[in-house]
Design a protein around this motif. Structure first.
Motif, short mmCIF file in Angstrom:
data_model
loop_
_atom_site.label_atom_id
_atom_site.label_comp_id
_atom_site.label_asym_id
_atom_site.label_seq_id
_atom_site.Cartn_x
_atom_site.Cartn_y
_atom_site.Cartn_z
N LYS A 303 -42.27 23.08 -43.01
CA LYS A 303 -43.13 22.52 -41.96
C LYS A 303 -44.27 21.67 -42.57
O LYS A 303 -45.25 21.35 -41.90
CB LYS A 303 -43.72 23.65 -41.10
CG LYS A 303 -42.66 24.38 -40.30
CD LYS A 303 -42.07 23.48 -39.23
CE LYS A 303 -40.87 24.10 -38.55
NZ LYS A 303 -40.19 23.18 -37.65
N ILE A 305 -46.67 22.34 -44.59
CA ILE A 305 -48.02 22.88 -44.70
C ILE A 305 -48.39 22.89 -46.19
O ILE A 305 -47.68 23.47 -47.00
CB ILE A 305 -48.10 24.31 -44.11
CG1 ILE A 305 -47.65 24.30 -42.65
CG2 ILE A 305 -49.51 24.88 -44.25
CD1 ILE A 305 -47.48 25.68 -42.02
N ILE A 307 -49.97 24.42 -48.55
CA ILE A 307 -50.60 25.73 -48.74
C ILE A 307 -51.64 25.73 -49.88
O ILE A 307 -52.79 26.12 -49.66
CB ILE A 307 -49.52 26.81 -48.97
CG1 ILE A 307 -48.59 26.85 -47.74
CG2 ILE A 307 -50.13 28.17 -49.24
CD1 ILE A 307 -47.26 27.56 -47.98
N CYS A 344 -46.46 26.60 -38.45
CA CYS A 344 -45.59 27.50 -39.24
C CYS A 344 -44.44 28.06 -38.38
O CYS A 344 -44.65 28.48 -37.25
CB CYS A 344 -46.46 28.64 -39.78
SG CYS A 344 -45.53 29.94 -40.59
N CYS A 347 -40.76 31.24 -41.40
CA CYS A 347 -39.52 31.42 -42.17
C CYS A 347 -39.72 32.37 -43.36
O CYS A 347 -38.77 32.96 -43.85
CB CYS A 347 -39.00 30.06 -42.66
SG CYS A 347 -40.01 29.33 -43.98
N GLY A 348 -40.97 32.49 -43.85
CA GLY A 348 -41.27 33.43 -44.94
C GLY A 348 -40.87 32.95 -46.32
O GLY A 348 -41.05 33.66 -47.31
N ARG A 349 -40.35 31.74 -46.41
CA ARG A 349 -39.86 31.22 -47.69
C ARG A 349 -40.97 31.16 -48.75
O ARG A 349 -40.77 31.49 -49.90
CB ARG A 349 -39.33 29.81 -47.45
CG ARG A 349 -38.08 29.50 -48.20
CD ARG A 349 -37.62 28.11 -47.95
NE ARG A 349 -36.84 27.98 -46.74
CZ ARG A 349 -36.33 26.84 -46.29
NH1 ARG A 349 -36.55 25.71 -46.95
NH2 ARG A 349 -35.63 26.78 -45.21
N CYS A 350 -42.15 30.74 -48.33
CA CYS A 350 -43.27 30.58 -49.27
C CYS A 350 -43.63 31.91 -49.93
O CYS A 350 -43.88 31.98 -51.12
CB CYS A 350 -44.48 30.00 -48.56
SG CYS A 350 -44.96 30.92 -47.09
N ARG A 361 -49.00 33.63 -44.97
CA ARG A 361 -49.22 33.33 -43.54
C ARG A 361 -50.52 33.97 -43.04
O ARG A 361 -51.30 33.34 -42.34
CB ARG A 361 -48.02 33.83 -42.72
CG ARG A 361 -46.81 32.95 -42.90
CD ARG A 361 -45.57 33.58 -42.38
NE ARG A 361 -45.07 34.63 -43.28
CZ ARG A 361 -43.95 35.29 -43.11
NH1 ARG A 361 -43.18 35.03 -42.07
NH2 ARG A 361 -43.55 36.21 -43.96
S1 SF4 Z 1 -43.58 30.81 -43.56
FE1 SF4 Z 1 -44.42 29.60 -45.25
S2 SF4 Z 1 -42.80 28.16 -45.85
FE2 SF4 Z 1 -42.25 28.97 -43.82
S3 SF4 Z 1 -43.12 27.47 -42.41
FE3 SF4 Z 1 -44.66 29.06 -42.64
S4 SF4 Z 1 -45.98 28.34 -44.29
FE4 SF4 Z 1 -44.12 27.11 -44.38
#
Ligand code: SF4
Ligand code: SF4
Length: 374
Positions: A303, A305, A307, A344, A347-350, A361
């Protein structure tokens, strides 16, 4: 330049190491290149002023770092030590070790790598991949053949697992870990590693930039005349008797010069001063409640962001009290269409990729709330 014994490797290492992950780059037609006209003179200048340890890795600088480093040191290759890393995510079988090593040798255009690291390991990866696939045997074979000179690892996990790794894999000769004034969690393990004869290189000596801003911290902590916080951060890391070298990811000639000046100081911190400072610095713990090193591993976010950029703004406010600057940075980011926690997708990938195990998050939400309310 001050040199230190590099564990029991028989080498003397410069107290400043050159991290080659922030060399200047440029983009052309959607492709990234290292700006060699700027980057190579930086490496040469560091070498001419005594730096003898250059650290790179396959994916640094859009996978161009190894090649540029090899090219830069070509004419003085035998006078310096090159460090690079084995990415374990792509290793599925023992023979993949050799394939990856050969790729690095080719890219760096060198016959050997001085310090070949198992890259960014944790206990799980150590057990499953390194021990599970018998990669230590592969490493020893490569060492016997002269393709690597020393077996090393870099580490991102709980400190106590370092002991387990060192004790289980007795062939490790050097380690690369994070350590700085604001994050001393690896301190005990640095001492342990040094007692076992490992050379210790530190990444992140200025705490992901948090210790780069000016403050009167040293004067406050010691009652002595103030020195720049940045300088203090380096001196602290190098004051630790178990540390051989502080690795700095340098992105400009100014930074190379600044770091050379600090690490060439003939009056490094004594062990006693280092201990005193360590005690005093415990007061700084409040600074560590959001420890983002700016490593960028959480990027790209689907997305978009940014971070690390958002967390960095918070650091200006929270750590240095530079609240106006933090607000200014946030406004600039939003005006440019920067994405925030509202975008956001959860997805939790970060969070899976963050070596600091930050609850990204939750922290994004908190940071944005704080910065918009002040
Ligand atoms: S969880 Fe993390 S990687 Fe996924 S959209 Fe949100 S900030 Fe981006
Ligand atoms: S991965 Fe973690 S430490 Fe690295 S930049 Fe992202 S949030 Fe910061």
């Amino acid at each position: 330049m001050i040199y230190r014994k590099f564990g029991t490797t028989g080498k003397e290492i410069s107290s400043l190491g050159f991290g080659c992950m922030r060399l200047p780059e440029y983009e052309k037609d959607g492709q990234w290149f290292v700006d060699e006209e700027k980057a190579i003179p930086m490496i040469h200048h560091a070498y001419q002023n005594g730096v003898n340890y250059f650290d790179t890795a396959p994916y640094y600088l859009h996978s161009n770092s190894e090649e540029v480093v090899g090219k830069a040191v070509k004419s003085f290759r035998d006078k310096v030590m090159l460090s690079t890393k084995l990415p374990l995510d792509g290793i599925k079988a023992p023979e993949d070790y050799r394939k990856m090593l050969e790729k690095s040798l080719k890219k760096m255009d060198t016959e050997y790598i001085d310090f070949y690291h198992f890259w960014g390991i944790n206990k799980g990866v150590f057990d499953d991949k390194i021990m599970g696939l018998g990669l230590l045997k592969e490493a020893l074979k490569a060492k016997e053949e002269g393709l690597i000179r020393h077996i090393s690892f870099s580490f991102h996990d709980k400190a106590e697992h370092i002991k387990y790794i060192i004790d289980t894999a007795e062939v490790m000769e050097t380690m690369l870990v994070q350590y700085n004034l604001l994050d001393r969690s690896n301190e005990e393990m640095i001492e342990y590693a040094a007692s076992k004869g490992l050379g210790v290189v530190i990444m992140g000596p200025v705490g992901g930039g948090r210790l780069a801003a000016p403050s009167d911290l040293y004067a406050k902590l010691t009652g002595k005349e103030s020195i720049a916080t940045y300088e203090l951060a380096f001196k602290f890391v190098l004051g630790n008797p178990g540390v051989s070298c502080a690795l700095s990811g340098m992105g400009s000639m100014d930074m190379v010069e600044k770091n050379l000046l600090i690490t060439s100081n003939e009056n490094p911190m004594s062990e006693e001063e280092w201990k005193q400072l360590g005690t005093a610095v415990d007061q700084l713990k409040k600074f560590s409640d959001l420890y983002c090193t700016g490593c960028d591993y959480c990027q790209p976010c689907p997305k978009e962001i940014k971070i690390p950029r958002i967390f960095n703004m918070f650091t200006y406010h929270n750590v240095y009290g530079l609240t106006d600057h933090a607000k200014h940075e946030l406004n600039r980011y939003l005006e440019d269409g920067g994405k925030t926690i509202k975008d956001c997708s959860d997805c939790g990938r970060c969070e899976k990729k963050c070596p600091q195990k930050l609850e990204i998050r939750k922290q994004l939400k908190r940071v944005e709330e704080v910065l918009t309310s002040i």
